[in-house]
Design an enzyme around this catalytic site. Sequence first.
Site, PDB file in Angstrom:
ATOM      1  N   HIS A  83       0.814  -1.002   0.086  1.00  0.00           N
ATOM      2  CA  HIS A  83       0.063   0.028  -0.016  1.00  0.00           C
ATOM      3  C   HIS A  83       0.716   1.378   0.066  1.00  0.00           C
ATOM      4  CE1 HIS A  83      -3.817   1.998   1.948  1.00  0.00           C
ATOM      5  NE2 HIS A  83      -2.997   2.770   1.216  1.00  0.00           N
ATOM      6  N   ARG A  91       2.598   8.650  -6.503  1.00  0.00           N
ATOM      7  CA  ARG A  91       2.238   9.981  -7.099  1.00  0.00           C
ATOM      8  C   ARG A  91       2.628  10.104  -8.383  1.00  0.00           C
ATOM      9  NH1 ARG A  91      -1.304  10.406  -3.045  1.00  0.00           N
ATOM     10  NH2 ARG A  91      -0.468  11.382  -1.076  1.00  0.00           N
ATOM     11  N   HIS A 122     -10.879   0.850   0.611  1.00  0.00           N
ATOM     12  CA  HIS A 122     -10.804   1.912   1.552  1.00  0.00           C
ATOM     13  C   HIS A 122     -12.332   2.061   2.175  1.00  0.00           C
ATOM     14  CE1 HIS A 122      -9.583   6.249   2.905  1.00  0.00           C
ATOM     15  NE2 HIS A 122     -10.677   6.083   3.231  1.00  0.00           N
ATOM     16  N   HIS A 180      -6.052  -0.253   5.662  1.00  0.00           N
ATOM     17  CA  HIS A 180      -6.070   0.493   6.895  1.00  0.00           C
ATOM     18  C   HIS A 180      -7.085   0.317   7.859  1.00  0.00           C
ATOM     19  CE1 HIS A 180      -8.042   3.206   4.059  1.00  0.00           C
ATOM     20  NE2 HIS A 180      -7.063   3.669   3.525  1.00  0.00           N
ATOM     21  N   ASP A 216       0.480   2.493   3.633  1.00  0.00           N
ATOM     22  CA  ASP A 216      -0.382   3.671   3.227  1.00  0.00           C
ATOM     23  C   ASP A 216       0.810   4.901   2.887  1.00  0.00           C
ATOM     24  OD1 ASP A 216      -2.298   5.158   2.239  1.00  0.00           O
ATOM     25  OD2 ASP A 216      -3.513   5.430   4.412  1.00  0.00           O
TER      26      ASP A 216
HETATM   27  C1  NCD Z   1      -4.088   8.798   0.604  1.00  0.00           C
HETATM   28  C2  NCD Z   1      -3.147   9.806  -0.381  1.00  0.00           C
HETATM   29  O1  NCD Z   1      -2.957  10.856   0.030  1.00  0.00           O
HETATM   30  O2  NCD Z   1      -3.056   9.271  -1.354  1.00  0.00           O
HETATM   31  N1  NCD Z   1      -4.584   9.535   1.757  1.00  0.00           N
HETATM   32  C3  NCD Z   1      -4.551   9.021   3.055  1.00  0.00           C
HETATM   33  O3  NCD Z   1      -4.900   9.944   3.837  1.00  0.00           O
HETATM   34  N2  NCD Z   1      -4.586   7.767   3.390  1.00  0.00           N
HETATM   35  C4  NCD Z   1      -5.139   8.190   0.246  1.00  0.00           C
HETATM   36  C5  NCD Z   1      -5.885   6.983   0.703  1.00  0.00           C
HETATM   37  O4  NCD Z   1      -5.373   5.917   1.010  1.00  0.00           O
HETATM   38  O5  NCD Z   1      -7.021   7.292   1.417  1.00  0.00           O
HETATM   39 ZN    ZN Z   2      -3.827   4.678   0.873  1.00  0.00          ZN
HETATM   40 ZN    ZN Z   3      -7.188   4.882   1.818  1.00  0.00          ZN
END
Ligand code: NCD
Ligand code: ZN
Ligand code: ZN
Length: 441
Positions: free
Chosen positions: A57, A61, A176, A232, A303
Amino acid sequence: MLIRNGVLVGAEGQRRLDLRTRAEKIVEIAEGLTPEPGEEVVDASGLLVLPGFIDTHVHFRDPGGTHKEDFLSGTQAALAGGVTTILDMPNTQPAVTGREQLNEKAALAAAKAVVDYGLYLGATPENVEEAAGLANEVAAMKLYMGSSTGSLLVTEFAPLYRHFSTFPHDKPLVVHAEDEQSLQYFGALARPQSLASSTNHNQVRPPLSAQIALSRALAIAEKTGRRLHIAHTTTQRELELIQEAKQKGVRVTCEVTPLHLFLTEEDQQQKGNLGKVNPPLRSREDQQALWRLFDSIDTIGTDHAPHTLEEKRQPYAQAPSGIPGVQTMLPLLLNAASQGRVTLQAVIERCVTNPARIFGLSTKGALEIGKDADIVLIDPQKEYVITNEQMLSKCGWTPFAGTHIKGMIEQVYVRGALGYVRGTCIARAGSGKSVVYTQSC
Ligand code: NCD
Ligand code: ZN
Ligand code: ZN
């Protein structure tokens, strides 16, 4: 290459054994192996020898947000953190929702990555058939039931049900799980105070929203018989619901992040937007429950969601959610192991064995003959303090700056090639390869 005198750590335990690699693979594991003529020898006396971690995960970008990360900087941060395989999320710009974007991202990753990688496809209300048709080429499909960073979102029952029933049932569908309608409701209630940077994100996106979405996803997974992986997971209630569903035979597994294991809503209050993440950092009670119910966690994924300090300095309502973490996961877990909070075996099960099994990465997942030689050498005695300057992510910060760590990553190998050594990445851009998927279970 021969790695001698180290202690091999796997999900089953620790053994003092030598390990030989050849042509990217582990070819021999035994006591007292002798070097062959011309063979490179690595003396791992006093070191732990771990399988490379698999982070299922990350948000790198690329394309569209490369001012905060790209496949080179993201995978370098991974490598420095002992993560030798990553699976990249689809909420880039453009989002990966079909053939064209998948090919574009695959080319970027192939040119830049220094660790092995797989890609996710993102679910939209419109791409049910196209997504199913691309399943063999991706690690999994990601479905956002609540809005987070990026535009991906599926809230209506019909497309939700159709994705669950149409996407190949043995391929993971990663969700999610926060419920959009309730997020809207609680978000609107919080609006008057949301200009303050200390707004409690855990009240704006409360545990109830996670519970509602999770219950919905579990019910549809039970009905359709498909595999489901919950991204998550953050609360005791969610872990209990998942445990109960597993006992009923629902094919569900779940992930917890180091953020939610090591931080709470009090940290978010103190750090402001640097602690803003979806789902939010939770109460101390929920954090403690994650440790108490550690056995029921299937994977730990970071994440890793980098945003620049400039973006984070905006008022609460505008600041993006997400926190970087791919470089700090193994250090934090090593440290927890050194404190006796968890065993290294239990960590490896959740960061290596289970990720490989759940996502069908059959060449990864263990220090075993025939597997890719993805290896991390650790000095369990060395101590240091995490700093922002050590971070290789383009965003340049970590919420764990100042944390004292016992256990240091000395060297990291990807398929037998040394890629990282004591603070320096030496791997060449493009040396990372796309993972291969086999039928996962
Ligand atoms: C993630 C992101 O910035 O890409 N942000 C987050 O708060 N976890 C997106 C996501 O996984 O929900
Ligand atoms: Zn994420
Ligand atoms: Zn997420």
